[in-house]
Scaffold this motif. Structure first.
Motif, mmCIF file in Angstrom:
data_model
loop_
_atom_site.group_PDB
_atom_site.id
_atom_site.type_symbol
_atom_site.label_atom_id
_atom_site.label_comp_id
_atom_site.label_asym_id
_atom_site.label_seq_id
_atom_site.Cartn_x
_atom_site.Cartn_y
_atom_site.Cartn_z
ATOM 1 N N SER A 1 79.695 46.698 60.934
ATOM 2 C CA SER A 1 78.884 47.313 59.873
ATOM 3 C C SER A 1 77.400 47.291 60.239
ATOM 4 N N GLY B 1 88.149 49.287 56.968
ATOM 5 C CA GLY B 1 87.289 50.475 57.086
ATOM 6 C C GLY B 1 86.446 50.498 58.348
ATOM 7 N N GLN C 1 85.339 51.236 62.148
ATOM 8 C CA GLN C 1 85.588 52.362 63.077
ATOM 9 C C GLN C 1 85.535 51.758 64.475
ATOM 10 N N LEU D 1 81.987 47.784 54.908
ATOM 11 C CA LEU D 1 83.419 47.499 55.055
ATOM 12 C C LEU D 1 83.963 47.302 53.655
ATOM 13 N N THR D 2 85.263 47.523 53.495
ATOM 14 C CA THR D 2 85.844 47.343 52.167
ATOM 15 C C THR D 2 86.974 46.323 52.228
#
Ligand code: UD1
Length: 439
Positions: free
Chosen positions: A337, A363, A365, A381-382
């Motif tokens: 992140s 989440g 990438q 981020l989740t």
């Protein structure tokens, strides 16, 4: 955490045998601040503990031993070998005078990587050893061919039978070259070479990690003659016997690094105390590149992040004094992140990316590419349900969860217990919102 089977708290075996599992719920977004005392080094404590087998007389006292389950397993293994062990807080007293056995039980030995060290130590002390093939973190293939080749070069007969490594023979002098500077092989062969009659063993291309130096210092306190610890070549002049010693283990640079990263990750301010800042040079350099302010005050390091989003950076994990492979998953969790793209490469463990799938659930990438990961930083981020697969991958998930939106559930906590002493308690003390339940 139990105290090594004192009858009051459960041993790690009892704990692991339970059909239940502890799960963490981490509410992200809390800013962590405060000071945290760093425990003794796991990767130094375990071989130092094993090296006490070499003392034929007296009781060794080790100070600064972290309260982790790997140490608990080692206590059980030692009792099985006929040694006396008592563990109170971070102090362990070990008496190996009464050794009655050179066989390590399979169920116990295969739980940790450090059980490999028992093989050389038992061989050097008794001329015989039977140790299960080691376990430990699942971070890809973990061969021990350098260990075996080195012991064979020293004249031991070594073979594999029924999942055990079996060895016999009195160790002779040898000139050993390690194809790679393996931490484990360096420590193992150095330990085995300390006892003998007028033999001189050299180990070239050896590891220079602080944990190797610490084991050499402990062995020297026991009366061993070791030269060159911390350089690429070790020379060990064997002595007839070693004695017990009192010794304090170095602080855990990996635990310290994890907390410094937690400050960066949570826009927080954390001081780690009781550390050797020099051991963290590469980690500090990377954190500064990412925008974290890091100050050193004697044996304390303070990290603070007032700038919000971290900056992306490339990281290459390699042998000391390079960036530690054990913190590679943790820094990747921060970079997930961060602002921009990063490439994180691991030159030590080419497959150490089991945590990536878990970060994807949150989440991230991230894409594994060869012996590295390409990370495209995302703004947030989740929370998700994720599972730790090894100690450091687990720490990476905790770091990701501390910043993620929502409540992340982390399974596989027993991996973290193997390597971090009171990690969750320490994080909560710093202001983290973490709850633990049993499912
Ligand atoms: C130790 C640490 C671990 C850390 C690693 C590298 C302990 C208990 N564990 O593991 O946390 O990640 O150092 O800093 O201290 N290799 C071989 N053959 C061998 C031995 C090693 O090919 O006989 C290779 C390994 O596959 C790996 C590299 O050498 O690619 C380094 O391994 P090594 O330094 O031996 O790691 P460990 O001692 O197992």
């Amino acid at each position: 955490m139990g105290n090594g089977g004192d009858g009051v708290t459960p041993t790690v075996l009892e704990e692991m045998a339970r059909p239940t599992e502890r799960v963490l719920s981490v509410q992200g977004g809390r800013r962590l601040h405060g000071e945290v005392g760093i425990s003794g080094s796991k990767n130094a404590s375990l071989p130092i503990f094993v090296a006490t087998l070499l003392a034929e007389q007296g009781q060794t006292r080790l100070l600064g031993v972290p309260q982790i389950s790997d140490v608990e397993v080692l206590c059980d293994i030692f009792r099985g070998l006929g040694a006396k062990v008592s563990w109170r807080g971070d102090v362990i007293d070990i008496d190996t005078t009464t050794l009655t056995n050179h066989n390590v039980e399979q169920e116990l030995g295969q739980k940790l990587r450090a059980s490999t060290y028992l093989f050389g130590a038992l061989l050097a002390r008794t001329g015989q050893a039977k140790v299960p093939y080691p376990g430990g973190d699942r971070i890809g293939s973990r061969p021990i061919d350098f260990h075996i080749a080195g012991l064979r070069a020293m004249g031991a007969e070594v073979y594999t039978e029924g999942g055990f490594l079996v060895g016999s023979g009195r160790l002779q002098e040898a000139s050993i070259y390690l194809e790679r500077p393996s931490v484990g092989a360096t420590i193992h062969l150095m330990m085995a070479a300390t006892l003998g009659r007028d033999t001189v063993t050299t180990i070239a291309n050896c590891a220079m990690e602080p944990e190797v130096i610490d084991v050499a210092r402990f062995l020297s306190a026991m009366g061993a003659k070791i030269y060159g610890a911390g350089t690429k070549t070790l020379k060990i002049m064997a002595v007839k016997r070693l004695h017990a010693a009192t010794y304090e283990v170095i602080p855990d640079r990996l635990e310290a690094g994890t907390f410094l990263m937690a400050a960066g990750q949570t826009n927080g301010r954390i001081a780690v105390s009781g550390v050797i800042p020099e051991h963290l040079t590469a980690v500090i350099a990377k954190l500064r590149q990412m925008g974290v302010t890091v100050d050193i005050f004697g044996d304390a390091i303070e990290a603070r992040n007032e700038g919000g989003m971290l900056r992306a950076t490339d990281v290459m994990a390699e042998e000391y004094p390079g960036f530690p492979t054990d913190l590679q998953p943790c820094i990747a969790a921060l970079l997930a992140s961060a602002r921009g793209d990063s490439l994180v490469t691991d030159l030590v463990w080419a497959d150490r990316f089991q945590y990536v799938d878990e970060l994807l659930r949150m989440g991230g990438q991230i894409k594994v590419a060869g012996s590295g990961v390409r990370i495209q930083g995302v703004p947030r981020l989740t929370a998700a349900e994720v599972c730790a697969n090894d100690i450091r991958g687990g720490a990476a998930l905790v770091l990701a969860a501390l910043r993620a939106e929502g409540t992340t559930r982390i399974y596989g906590m027993h991996h973290l217990d193997r390597g971090y002493a009171g990690l969750i308690e320490k994080l909560v003390e710093l202001g983290a919102d973490i709850e633990e339940d049993v499912v």
